[in-house]
Design an enzyme around this catalytic site. Sequence first.
Site, short mmCIF file in Angstrom:
data_model
loop_
_atom_site.label_atom_id
_atom_site.label_comp_id
_atom_site.label_asym_id
_atom_site.label_seq_id
_atom_site.Cartn_x
_atom_site.Cartn_y
_atom_site.Cartn_z
CG ASP A 85 -6.88 -4.01 -3.65
OD1 ASP A 85 -7.20 -5.11 -4.16
OD2 ASP A 85 -7.50 -3.51 -2.70
CG ASP A 138 -2.03 -1.03 1.10
OD1 ASP A 138 -2.64 -1.11 0.02
OD2 ASP A 138 -2.26 -1.76 2.07
#
Length: 391
Positions: free
Chosen positions: A174, A115
């Site tokens: 993602d 992330d």
Amino acid sequence: MTQKIKITIMALLIATGASAQDKNLLDIRKQLDYCAVQASKTLQVIPEDGTSPRTVPNGSKEWKFVDYKDWTSGFWPGELWLLYEASKDKKWEKEADKFTRYLTPLSISTTADHDLGFQVFNSFGNGYRLTKNPQYKEIILKTADVLAGLFNPKVGTIQSWPHNKMGGHNTIIDNMMNLELLFWASKNGGDKKLYDIAVQHAKTTMANHFRPDYSAYHVLIYDYDSGKKIKGQTAQGYSDQSMWARGQAWAIYGFTMTYRETKDPKFLDFAHKVTRVYLDRLKTEDLVPYWDFDAPDIPNAPRDAAAAAIVSSALLELSTFTKDKALKKDYLAKSSKMLASLSSQYQSRDQNSAFLLHATGHKPAGSEVDCSINYADYYYLEALLRLQKLK
């Protein structure tokens, strides 16, 4: 916004059946001003402890705050940078700088998960794009090297969750979003191998992460040593075989961005394919999807305004790469109607100080269901700015 652009947007909305109310509400300047008012309210309630707002639960007016380690920590400073871009008001630059700098430790921390792109490129990345502050650039380049440490050359992807073994090397859809950090760093003073890592990740994902209809699995598990695909499964979708709305949105946005950075036509072709299955299966009148396209309780299932915001922004960029005039018009029309729907039916207004309601985070875990979430707000604001820039 020029009169010509207004006329174009109105025509696109009419073509997709938007109501007169929707057309009136898609005044981009008005929506940007709304976002500024809401963000100003949020600034008044953030504690002075290095945290930032993540979510407002359904039925609440109170933000839940997270520290720099949270995967969503880059979206709030990213919103502030976008507000600065929209207004050139130094107030937003000052606040954006403050909340961006809270994330500095990520550039020197032990690699935790994928992330870092969400966290650092939305914050420092937008900051550098708008100010050219060399300190921001240094942080971005350091963080790109940290992210690259998760790349497994035997598999050909960046591992998403090293803390969660899941029976092998895991990669989630993602992760396509975080490749932008690597692409940028490779072109702005970083190691050229970062570009190769990003390309290889995209190629491996393209080959393994999708079903025959181009719908995406959420998670792919690979053998650590052989690199062979073991299985596709879900974490946040309804089932291993369902099309999780936000996951497909990440794919649309991620492969569009990858084409922008590589100009490789195979990525553009794939972006069109993953977009087509999303649009073909999108049956809601307002073009805001249910949280999962295969949720068993449709039409009573929660919507996901975040997925709509991500896709609306991605479609605007994809339209700029699309030579087929009819397809280009379709993308622009669909994106415009998504933004009109979000603006007329999903804004938080006086319910809380976020921009949007009705986003869904992790439905299977019962977490952040039908609430306001910072990444829905970020991509909504980004899409408004992208639409404003289109001539």
